[in-house]
Design a protein around this motif. Structure first.
Motif, PDB file in Angstrom:
ATOM      1  N   GLU A  23      -1.401   7.149   5.139  1.00 53.34           N
ATOM      2  CA  GLU A  23      -1.888   6.001   5.904  1.00 53.34           C
ATOM      3  C   GLU A  23      -3.278   5.565   5.462  1.00 53.34           C
ATOM      4  OE1 GLU A  23      -1.808   4.629  10.580  1.00 53.34           O
ATOM      5  OE2 GLU A  23      -2.440   6.672  10.108  1.00 53.34           O
ATOM      6  N   THR A  24      -4.081   6.521   5.019  1.00 63.12           N
ATOM      7  CA  THR A  24      -5.467   6.186   4.630  1.00 63.12           C
ATOM      8  C   THR A  24      -5.558   5.635   3.204  1.00 63.12           C
ATOM      9  OG1 THR A  24      -5.793   8.464   3.891  1.00 63.12           O
ATOM     10  CG2 THR A  24      -6.397   7.954   6.163  1.00 63.12           C
ATOM     11  N   TYR A  25      -4.434   5.662   2.447  1.00 63.90           N
ATOM     12  CA  TYR A  25      -4.459   5.169   1.069  1.00 63.90           C
ATOM     13  C   TYR A  25      -4.553   3.636   1.068  1.00 63.90           C
ATOM     14  CZ  TYR A  25      -3.233   9.657  -1.120  1.00 63.90           C
ATOM     15  OH  TYR A  25      -3.257  10.945  -1.558  1.00 63.90           O
ATOM     16  N   GLU A  26      -5.407   3.110   0.209  1.00 65.82           N
ATOM     17  CA  GLU A  26      -5.508   1.680   0.027  1.00 65.82           C
ATOM     18  C   GLU A  26      -4.385   1.159  -0.851  1.00 65.82           C
ATOM     19  OE1 GLU A  26      -7.488  -0.411   1.505  1.00 65.82           O
ATOM     20  OE2 GLU A  26      -8.532   1.174   2.621  1.00 65.82           O
TER      21      GLU A  26
ATOM     22  N   ASN B  40      -4.982  12.858  15.968  1.00 67.24           N
ATOM     23  CA  ASN B  40      -4.310  12.215  14.851  1.00 67.24           C
ATOM     24  C   ASN B  40      -2.989  11.585  15.244  1.00 67.24           C
ATOM     25  OD1 ASN B  40      -6.269  12.985  12.915  1.00 67.24           O
ATOM     26  ND2 ASN B  40      -5.436  15.068  12.972  1.00 67.24           N
TER      27      ASN B  40
ATOM     28  N   ARG C 265       0.839  -1.214   0.000  1.00 62.55           N
ATOM     29  CA  ARG C 265       0.000   0.000   0.000  1.00 62.55           C
ATOM     30  C   ARG C 265       0.870   1.259   0.000  1.00 62.55           C
ATOM     31  NH1 ARG C 265      -3.884  -0.562   5.015  1.00 62.55           N
ATOM     32  NH2 ARG C 265      -4.093   1.661   4.528  1.00 62.55           N
TER      33      ARG C 265
ATOM     34  N   ILE D 119       1.373   9.137   8.731  1.00 62.72           N
ATOM     35  CA  ILE D 119       0.084   9.152   9.439  1.00 62.72           C
ATOM     36  C   ILE D 119      -0.876  10.161   8.821  1.00 62.72           C
ATOM     37  CG2 ILE D 119      -1.008   9.636  11.663  1.00 62.72           C
ATOM     38  CD1 ILE D 119       1.593   8.606  12.961  1.00 62.72           C
ATOM     39  N   HIS D 120      -0.372  11.388   8.509  1.00 65.25           N
ATOM     40  CA  HIS D 120      -1.258  12.441   8.011  1.00 65.25           C
ATOM     41  C   HIS D 120      -1.298  12.493   6.487  1.00 65.25           C
ATOM     42  CE1 HIS D 120      -1.683  13.884  12.082  1.00 65.25           C
ATOM     43  NE2 HIS D 120      -0.366  14.022  12.211  1.00 65.25           N
TER      44      HIS D 120
ATOM     45  N   GLY E 118       0.541  12.258  -0.347  1.00 62.49           N
ATOM     46  CA  GLY E 118      -0.655  12.060   0.453  1.00 62.49           C
ATOM     47  C   GLY E 118      -1.736  13.091   0.201  1.00 62.49           C
ATOM     48  N   VAL E 119      -2.614  13.223   1.186  1.00 66.93           N
ATOM     49  CA  VAL E 119      -3.812  14.048   1.025  1.00 66.93           C
ATOM     50  C   VAL E 119      -3.488  15.536   1.067  1.00 66.93           C
ATOM     51  CG1 VAL E 119      -5.317  12.296   1.979  1.00 66.93           C
ATOM     52  CG2 VAL E 119      -4.247  13.954   3.527  1.00 66.93           C
TER      53      VAL E 119
ATOM     54  N   GLU F 153      -4.632  17.044  -1.912  1.00 66.65           N
ATOM     55  CA  GLU F 153      -4.713  15.930  -2.849  1.00 66.65           C
ATOM     56  C   GLU F 153      -3.479  15.824  -3.749  1.00 66.65           C
ATOM     57  OE1 GLU F 153      -7.002  13.943  -2.191  1.00 66.65           O
ATOM     58  OE2 GLU F 153      -8.138  15.312  -0.907  1.00 66.65           O
TER      59      GLU F 153
END
Length: 482
Positions: free
Chosen positions: A378-381, A427, A344, A374-375, A405-406, A461
């Motif tokens: 981490e949320t990416y699949e 967070n 991932r 983490i920020h 990341g985001v 994004e």
């Protein structure tokens, strides 16, 4: 000029001036006395010639009457005295103003002496008629000498009156000049003393004022400038250097105090992070799953990475480490996270081996990488990337930690560097260090004495890039080189 030399110069000039004035007044007074003595001596010479003429004439008459050898000897003695006084007449009385009359006066004396000698010789030969005529001639010449003496004395008195008036004016002039010089010397001495004392007291007063400011903790006092090359210049420069040193020590103490506070904060947060149950649970759960699925070899590597990470975080947080050490522990962190998230997230490190000996504060890279993970990703699949680039740029070492990341908005960036410990509390569940970006940034600035910097560029994004700019410092033995 040294103060002692200035004192010596001042008093030497003062003594020279006073002695010069005294010598001038003495010389002028001596010249007046000499002129007076010369004028008075003229009167004495003329008076003595007049009296000696009568004495010679009387001595001759006495001899003519007594006719003894004793009286003749007395006559010869008196005649010799008159002849000598005639020579003094030329040296003392004669000048340009009375040249003619003194010459006639001298001729009269010679004629008188000649007539006296002829009279004595004629008397000795018993030539009565001849010696009688010459005796009368000598008497007449003696009378002329007396009259001429009076004339010369009157002339001298006239000249003496003029001389006396000039002497009186000169005496008055010397008196006023002496008073003027005395007053001038007093004024000059006062001005010199004022200038000299001001050159000493002014810098002392300025130094005293600067010292009072320094005693109150005010370091804004201007540098005391002493133009003369004296002990005061050395004192002022030494005081200014002392002021700068004290100010530098205070700044250094403040920075050290701030650094100590940050280190204590790091130690506390590191301990808290190590005891973070969520992080330990996830790590141990991963190790458990890996041990169930695979053999013991990879499980052992993961355990070793966790142990190295925990050992590094629990080490001496006050020491400095090399960039190579920081990069090693970050690779261990990468290994743990890849064990958790697999494909991932992708981790890449591009580093210039020539700058990995650069000194850096402990736990500098790991908090930045943790924040990126983490920020950021981490949320990416899938498709998450974190890259570390280390390279040299002139005399600096550049460290870039970038993620796709985001991203963050401006408000989020402000919170990232905020001193508010609760701004990101929600967070931080995955942190192993628990150190905020503000802590890292402050330690970099203190470590590099404001020469280093930390900047963050982020877009929603798109991703975030953290850039560290550090002066290239390496350690050889116990000395640091920049």
């Amino acid at each position: 000029m040294k103060i002692q030399a200035r004192f010596i110069l001042f008093f030497t000039l003062l003594v020279i001036l006073m002695n010069g004035v005294a010598f001038y007044l003495f010389h002028s007074s001596q010249r007046t006395i000499d002129d007076y003595h010369t004028s008075f001596e003229r009167f004495i010479v003329l008076n003595e010639i007049s009296q000696q003429t009568n004495t010679v004439y009387e001595a001759m008459n006495t001899y003519l009457t007594a006719r003894t050898q004793t009286e003749l000897t007395a006559y010869a003695t008196e005649r010799k005295i008159l002849s000598q006084e005639k020579e003094d007449l030329l040296d003392i009385v004669k000048n340009e103003g009375n040249d003619q009359i003194v010459t006639n006066y001298e001729n009269m004396i010679e004629s008188f002496l000649l007539e006296c000698d002829i009279t004595v010789q004629a008397f000795q030969r018993q030539e009565i008629n001849q010696y009688s005529g010459h005796l009368n001639e000598a008497a007449q010449i003696s009378t002329f000498i007396q009259e001429t003496t009076l004339t010369l004395i009157n002339s001298e008195l006239t000249d003496y009156r003029t001389f006396y008036n000039e002497m009186d004016q000169k005496s008055s002039y010397l008196q006023w000049m002496g008073i003027s010089l005395f007053v001038s010397m007093i004024i000059f001495s006062f001005l010199m003393a004022f200038w000299f004392s001001r050159g000493i007291t002014k810098p002392i007063h300025e130094l005293a004022a600067a010292a009072k400011k320094l005693a109150r903790g005010d370091f804004t006092a201007n540098k005391v400038v002493v133009k003369s090359r004296s002990e005061l210049q050395l004192l002022a420069e030494t005081f200014y250097r002392m002021q700068e040193n004290i100010q530098g020590l205070i700044i250094e103490m403040k920075q050290k105090s701030e650094l100590d506070q940050l280190l204590k904060e790091m130690e506390l947060k590191s301990l808290q992070s190590q005891m973070n149950p969520h992080f330990l649970f996830n790590t141990l759960n991963t190790i458990s799953r890996r041990a169930y699925i695979e053999g013991a070899e990879q499980t052992s590597e993961l355990i070793e990475s966790v142990a190295a990470l925990l050992r590094y975080n629990l080490g001496n947080l006050a020491k400095d480490v090399t960039l190579k050490d920081e990069l090693t522990i970050v690779r261990e962190y990468f290994f743990i996270q890849k064990s958790r998230f697999g494909e991932r997230v992708k981790f890449d490190v591009i580093a210039d081996e020539n700058v990995l000996d650069c000194k850096i504060p402990v736990l500098t890279l790991q908090p930045i990488v943790e924040n990126a993970f983490i920020h950021g990703v981490e949320t990416y699949e899938e498709g998450g990337e974190i890259m570390i680039r280390i390279y040299a740029e002139q005399d600096d070492v550049i460290i870039e930690v970038a993620d796709n990341g985001v991203g963050m908005e401006t408000t989020r960036l402000s919170q990232l560097f905020s001193n508010d410990e609760h701004s990101l509390i929600g967070n931080r569940q995955g942190h192993s260090t628990g150190l905020g970006m503000q802590n890292v940034k402050k330690r970099i600035e203190l470590f590099s004495q404001q020469a280093g910097s930390m900047t963050v560029h982020s877009s929603k994004e798109v991703g975030t890039t953290v850039r560290l700019n550090l002066p290239y410092r390496k350690q050889k033995g116990d000395e640091q080189f920049a």
